[in-house]
Scaffold this motif. Sequence first.
Motif, short mmCIF file in Angstrom:
data_model
loop_
_atom_site.label_atom_id
_atom_site.label_comp_id
_atom_site.label_asym_id
_atom_site.label_seq_id
_atom_site.Cartn_x
_atom_site.Cartn_y
_atom_site.Cartn_z
N LYS A 73 -3.32 5.26 0.57
CA LYS A 73 -3.46 4.59 -0.54
C LYS A 73 -4.72 5.30 -1.41
O LYS A 73 -4.50 5.34 -2.58
N LEU A 124 -2.27 4.13 6.43
CA LEU A 124 -2.09 3.31 5.16
C LEU A 124 -3.33 3.28 4.34
O LEU A 124 -3.19 3.65 3.05
N HIS A 125 -4.50 3.07 4.90
CA HIS A 125 -5.71 3.13 4.08
C HIS A 125 -5.89 4.48 3.40
O HIS A 125 -6.28 4.52 2.39
N TRP A 147 0.82 -1.20 0.08
CA TRP A 147 0.14 0.03 -0.01
C TRP A 147 0.83 1.17 -0.10
O TRP A 147 0.54 2.42 -0.75
N HIS A 198 -10.80 1.24 0.51
CA HIS A 198 -9.68 1.74 1.52
C HIS A 198 -10.36 2.84 2.07
O HIS A 198 -10.16 2.85 3.46
N LEU A 242 -4.30 -3.63 -5.15
CA LEU A 242 -4.43 -4.12 -3.79
C LEU A 242 -5.64 -3.20 -2.81
O LEU A 242 -5.54 -2.49 -1.90
#
Length: 355
Positions: free
Chosen positions: A293, A289-290, A215, A342, A336
Amino acid sequence: MEFAFTEEQAMIADTVRAFFAENATSARTRAAMKATGADAGFDRALWHAFASELGLAGVGLPEDHGGAGLGILELALVAEAAGAHVAAMPLLGLAMVGRAIAAGGSDVQKSEWLPGLANGDVIAAAAWGEGLHASGGLLSGTLSFVPHGGAADILLVYTGDDAWLVDLRGEGVVATNHVTMDQTRPLATIVLTEVGAEPLADGTAAMAAALAAGWLCLAAEALGGAQAALDRTVAYSRERVQFGRPIGSFQAYKHRLADMMIEIEQARSAVYWAACAIDEGSDEATLALHAAKAFCADTYHMCAGNMIQLHGGIGFTWEHDAHLYFKRARSIMSMLGDSQWHREQVARLILGAVA
């Protein structure tokens, strides 16, 4: 909070920017796109210089296994610079598999695979194997849409219960590259027929590390690509003259550039926030991270689209590099997990914390 790079990080950033500017040229990228077989979408000369001559492949890997022993922030700096030039090399697989083995591999697995990954001799890819059948340490089944799967020597597969390492150089492996929209990161179908596989010692830790690295690598690539799209468009706006004036002097044009810049600066904050959260072991790492991304992928897509439109007629031609950025941006959006997925994870994490 005030964020600033250390002297070492600033030096790494300068080094990788200069390296990719000199070596990941449009001509070399297009030559890699035309290649067939295992070398499709893969500039091996660029990879060799990146990994063996500069030692950059080992940036995010442990020092006692041939890496540089640095953090994921340094890996993000490398990915950002690579993304700025749409570099045709398997950086995503290296990031995911290397971090997975470092986090969840046994001492033997680390000794066997990490040195080769760090010096670039081993090409890695990662995939999800929902349809795979495991029996007695042998895997059979078909894996679809594996980035740089046709060039990979080692494959990290997550079956839902375990994480496996598969040596793709043995018998029972058939890899087929496909012509995909982003030819700088080709996708392959890999068919395994009773191929020996080795479970990672801690599959849960390995896949958590692989996803985090994947990510962040994609988010950083998107940041670099978005910034390059803006920089190239600004340069064009100063050169192209209409009605006796540079087109960049027109208000509507400037507004579009300003919108790109604002989104990019937010994306930059998201990438560095996520990288720092991982390196510091923060409870916010998953949330960051989410968010990174989703936001960076959307930003890149917007900036690449504007790049094409603001270049006018030439931006729509095959000869101009704008389409390379747009195709990479579009592929990053779907890899991903797409942006909607996300954002749903962000919502769950926030609402769960509130509840």
